[in-house]
Enzyme design. Structure first.
Site, short mmCIF file in Angstrom:
data_model
loop_
_atom_site.label_atom_id
_atom_site.label_comp_id
_atom_site.label_asym_id
_atom_site.label_seq_id
_atom_site.Cartn_x
_atom_site.Cartn_y
_atom_site.Cartn_z
N GLY A 1 0.81 -1.22 0.00
CA GLY A 1 0.00 0.00 0.00
C GLY A 1 0.84 1.26 0.00
O GLY A 1 2.08 1.21 0.02
N SER B 1 -2.74 4.40 12.60
CA SER B 1 -4.15 4.72 12.78
C SER B 1 -4.51 5.99 12.02
O SER B 1 -3.69 6.56 11.29
CB SER B 1 -4.49 4.86 14.27
OG SER B 1 -5.90 4.87 14.44
N ASN C 1 -5.15 12.59 6.45
CA ASN C 1 -4.99 12.13 5.07
C ASN C 1 -3.57 12.33 4.59
O ASN C 1 -2.87 13.27 5.00
CB ASN C 1 -5.94 12.91 4.15
CG ASN C 1 -7.40 12.58 4.41
OD1 ASN C 1 -7.81 12.44 5.56
ND2 ASN C 1 -8.18 12.46 3.36
N VAL C 2 -3.14 11.44 3.71
CA VAL C 2 -1.84 11.62 3.05
C VAL C 2 -2.08 11.90 1.58
O VAL C 2 -2.91 11.25 0.93
CB VAL C 2 -0.92 10.39 3.23
CG1 VAL C 2 -0.38 10.34 4.64
CG2 VAL C 2 -1.63 9.10 2.88
N LYS D 1 -9.97 9.32 11.42
CA LYS D 1 -11.36 8.85 11.36
C LYS D 1 -11.71 7.95 12.53
O LYS D 1 -12.88 7.60 12.72
CB LYS D 1 -11.60 8.16 10.02
CG LYS D 1 -11.50 9.13 8.84
CD LYS D 1 -11.45 8.43 7.52
CE LYS D 1 -11.25 9.46 6.40
NZ LYS D 1 -9.96 10.18 6.48
N GLU E 1 -1.07 -9.85 -4.44
CA GLU E 1 0.21 -10.30 -5.00
C GLU E 1 0.83 -9.25 -5.92
O GLU E 1 2.06 -9.11 -5.95
CB GLU E 1 0.02 -11.62 -5.77
CG GLU E 1 -0.95 -11.55 -6.93
CD GLU E 1 -1.00 -12.85 -7.71
OE1 GLU E 1 0.00 -13.59 -7.69
OE2 GLU E 1 -2.03 -13.11 -8.36
#
Length: 556
Positions: free
Chosen positions: A155, A275, A316-317, A278, A180
């Protein structure tokens, strides 16, 4: 024209620029460095390895006769966002179609930059504030010689942690993930970076698996003998998890519990849970799942027996998969419109590299049972961000590319607070890292909640035929489950029952649901009580720490 014939201009004749030039000369296939561009009067007119230094950038960029194939590489890793934006605009005005940039100085650990680290410039590089510089060489010292496991390594957060961890001196880097393709790509990228001289020679091990499988997770933690775990894996898309609430709880809550149980059992030395804002007075299933994960972490810390289990929360990123930035860029590419949920919608933002650097730092200095939150600066209105990204792309908002307001989606609120009023953030010795006051569940409350959630997520004690029957909507295993003391599985995969159970334990979610049922007009006033309290607390905290000249407040 062959790629080897194109001209490259490197902005910055410092250590990074010179390293890049040497890399290009050694490889021979990427073109020839025509010149360095720099503003330093002491460097202008000099030669480095036969390459002239010309400048200042503001004067010289427009004089260069650029061709379609010419490329500029911004090699000023310590420059501010404002300076990078100015350089970018000068290069665009000078005719450059291809502009790349090096990562921030905090990611160049050993004093040498590499061409493989350069990437196409994007809005993240010229929007917002200048990221804090974290010395990775110093902050990663606790990982030297250790075995590090990253869950969700494919991710956005997990993969960036992996990139930065290349320079940490870890003995082994385990990349754990369910998908994968994403694990394949980050594994391949890390090996390429190592081949090009980036970082140290950690052994990289990709692992495909599902954290919902408790036996497998226990096996992996025992087999890898990992010393440190960064737990990033989670389903994160808010509206999608509103449509799939059981999957969100099953994966995020019970997957995290499996990971924590295994790490406690096998005495993992450090565990860092990622974390989200939210999780504060949550109004979405995703937020509720992460709030429960925080409570699980605090409970596990009580059993850590000399080891350190902690969580790090942030907002947020920018640039993560599924976030608004790639969505906006795709919409602009297709000619618009750019869609924004609400004119007043705002979020706290941070770049992925900055967030990961701070997470790695917190993982080293954090203590057992501690809760941390990253200082995200001031919140940004999504509509204003959309306007900036449209301008970055060379268009005028509302004229060339329209912005449409489509209304908030399920589980979304206008403002996401970073902490609740009870958590009372305090400064730490480390810039941008705040420590929270823990707010664990009351005794036995967490166990009771898990006991009620379990039969919704898992139909255990069933044969293969009976399980298939349950999946087709005909689960009749109540008698067998009752015989072994389990709850009747008539609630298996029951979304409404899941939401009822969560609402029984999470007042903010209950208020939000009741507000929605009463009508959208009552939602804001009825359901944002907790988050408004949290926002007011944050506002007061920022006001107390705001500098006199009115510039952005630094909380630490």
């Amino acid at each position: 024209m062959n790629a080897s014939d194109k001209r490259l201009y490197i902005i910055g004749a410092g250590f990074a620029g010179i390293s890049i030039a040497a890399d290009i000369k050694r490889k021979k296939i990427f073109g020839k460095v025509a010149a360095f561009l720099d503003d330093d009067e002491n460097l202008i007119g000099k030669m480095f390895d036969g390459i002239p230094v010309i400048g200042p950038v503001a004067n010289i960029a427009s004089l260069l006769r650029c061709t379609e194939s010419d490329e500029a590489i911004i090699a000023t890793p310590s420059a501010s966002v404002e300076r990078i934006k100015a350089i970018y605009e000068l290069l665009k005005a000078g005719g450059f179609k291809h502009i790349k940039i090096l990562p921030s100085v905090s990611q160049i650990v050993n004093g040498t930059a590499h061409l493989v680290q350069a990437r196409e410039i994007d809005p993240l590089d010229i929007l917002g504030r200048t990221p804090v510089t974290v010395s990775l060489k110093e902050s990663l010292s606790y990982l030297r010689g250790k075995r590090v496991l990253i869950t969700g390594a494919g991710g956005s957060i997990g993969s960036e942690l992996a990139r930065q961890l290349l320079s940490g001196g870890a003995e082994r880097l385990y990349l754990f993930g369910h998908g994968e393709n994403s694990i394949y790509h980050i594994d391949r990228e890390l090996h390429l970076l190592q081949k090009e001289g980036v970082g140290e020679k950690a052994t990289i091990v990709p692992i495909i698996g599902d954290m919902k499988d408790s036996a497998y997770i226990d096996h992996i933690v025992a087999r890898t003998k990992c010393d440190v775990v960064f737990h990033c894996a989670a389903y994160k898309h808010v509206p999608l998890m509103e449509e799939n609430p059981v999957a969100a709880i099953e994966n995020n809550v019970f997957g995290t519990k499996n990971m924590l149980d295994a790490c406690i059992a096998h005495r993992v030395r450090r565990f860092v849970l990622i974390s989200t804002d939210k999780a504060v007075a949550p109004v979405s299933v995703y937020g509720a799942s992460k709030m429960i994960c925080e409570k699980l972490l605090l409970e596990a810390a009580a059993k850590a027996d000399g080891n350190a289990f902690m969580f790090v929360r942030f907002g947020n990123v920018l640039g993560s998969r599924g976030s608004i930035l790639p969505l906006f860029m795709e919409q602009i590419k297709n000619g618009g419109p750019v869609t924004v949920t609400d004119k007043n919608m705002e979020r706290y933002f941070m770049t992925i590299p900055e967030a990961c650097s701070l997470v790695l730092q917190a993982g080293g200095v954090g203590t057992n049972g501690s809760s941390y939150v990253l200082d995200m600066g001031q919140p940004v209105k999504i509509a204003e961000l959309a306007e900036q990204i449209i301008r970055f792309s060379g268009f005028e908002p509302y004229k060339d590319i329209d912005i449409q307001f489509i209304g908030a989606r399920k589980g979304e609120r206008t403002v996401e607070p970073l902490w609740s009023s009870e958590e009372q953030p305090q400064k730490t010795a480390y810039e941008k890292i705040l420590q929270l006051t823990n707010t664990p569940f009351e005794n036995k409350k967490l166990a009771a909640l898990l006991a009620r959630l379990a039969p919704i997520c898992s139909c255990s004690n069933m044969s293969g035929d009976r399980l298939r029957n349950a999946q087709q909507g005909g689960c009749n295993c109540a008698s067998e489950n009752a015989a072994v003391g389990n709850a009747a599985n008539s609630v298996y995969r029951d979304k409404e029952h899941l939401l009822t159970v969560l609402s029984d334990y999470i007042p903010s979610l209950k208020a939000w649901r009741e507000g929605n049922e009463a009508g959208r007009t009552n939602t804001a006033s009825t359901c944002n009580a907790n988050s408004n309290n949290a926002s007011n607390t944050q506002g007061a905290f920022m006001a107390r720490n705001a500098p006199a000249n009115g510039t952005e407040a630094s909380l630490v």
